[in-house]
Scaffold this active site. Sequence first.
Site, PDB file in Angstrom:
ATOM      1  N   GLY A 172       0.796  -1.225   0.000  1.00 49.54           N
ATOM      2  CA  GLY A 172       0.000   0.000   0.000  1.00 49.54           C
ATOM      3  C   GLY A 172       0.827   1.272   0.000  1.00 49.54           C
ATOM      4  O   GLY A 172       0.305   2.365   0.199  1.00 49.54           O
ATOM      5  N   SER A 210       2.299  -3.443  -3.653  1.00 53.15           N
ATOM      6  CA  SER A 210       2.296  -2.405  -4.695  1.00 53.15           C
ATOM      7  C   SER A 210       2.568  -2.965  -6.081  1.00 53.15           C
ATOM      8  O   SER A 210       3.176  -2.303  -6.919  1.00 53.15           O
ATOM      9  CB  SER A 210       3.280  -1.284  -4.353  1.00 53.15           C
ATOM     10  OG  SER A 210       2.898  -0.661  -3.138  1.00 53.15           O
TER      11      SER A 210
HETATM   12  P1  PGA Z   1      -1.066  -3.594  -2.252  1.00 52.13           P
HETATM   13  O1  PGA Z   1      -1.492  -4.727  -1.202  1.00 52.13           O
HETATM   14  O2  PGA Z   1      -1.051  -4.212  -3.614  1.00 52.13           O
HETATM   15  O3  PGA Z   1      -2.131  -2.534  -2.110  1.00 52.13           O
HETATM   16  O4  PGA Z   1       0.272  -3.097  -1.837  1.00 52.13           O
HETATM   17  C1  PGA Z   1      -1.051  -6.042  -1.346  1.00 52.13           C
HETATM   18  C2  PGA Z   1      -1.557  -6.855  -0.170  1.00 52.13           C
HETATM   19  O5  PGA Z   1      -1.568  -6.330   0.944  1.00 52.13           O
HETATM   20  O6  PGA Z   1      -1.954  -8.023  -0.331  1.00 52.13           O
END
Ligand code: PGA
Length: 249
Positions: A172, A210
């Site tokens: 995130g 991400s």
């Molecule tokens: P993100 O989350 O792709 O938003 O970084 C991945 C996850 O927490 O599974």
Amino acid sequence: MKKLIAGNWKMNGSLAANEALLREIAAGLPTQAACAIAVCVPAPYLAQVHELIAAMPAVALGAQDVSSQAAGAFTGEVSASMLREFGCRYVIVGHSERRQYHGETDAMVADKAKAALAAGVTPIVCVGETLAEREAGQTEQVVKRQLAAVIHTNGHCISEIVVAYEPVWAIGTGKTATPEEAQVVHAVLRTQLKAATDQAARVKILYGGSMNAANAASLLAQADIDGGLIGGASLKAPDFLKIVAATPV
Ligand code: PGA
């Protein structure tokens, strides 16, 4: 091995938003996707999404957590057999948000994986180091400890799990491990699995943190990256579809 692209919706969605998202995904999916696809949705929406994806055979259903207990006085918990009854093929266990905000230990995560396997639901076991651990040079040690607990508890069933390497600092945040950084850790996990089972080559090790339409192809091209666990980008149909399209066979 066919790669797996799994969306982790986290605590997002609504009846209307879920339907709109899945309709857009359905409209954009190729008739023959090169990868396996799953969406891991909040528990209250399992029934809705189960029904909506009935017409999308390429898309499997997953949950985001499961109780380690089979049944009984565990208020608020959801058992693996309940997930199974609603068509779940997968359940995420030990996501770093559960470890961080809900105090889940390696042992608890291992027990949850065991409960899922016992009910015929594939656990997607998350492991990953924090930024402080990475900077202290402890990445390998941390992910090996996290996976070791699951191997110890699940013995010969270990080839039935999916592993997700999710560096906590990349979740995130928009910061992604480079493909090379991720591959190093994936290779460590593969070696650890090889010591536990002669089926290690067919255990999928996903990368998460991400992953997006722009970086997916280079991450997924690594030898030991067998798919992705996608948070933010799984909530936008065009982005999720681009990741699916970028997935090498
Ligand atoms: P993100 O989350 O792709 O938003 O970084 C991945 C996850 O927490 O599974």
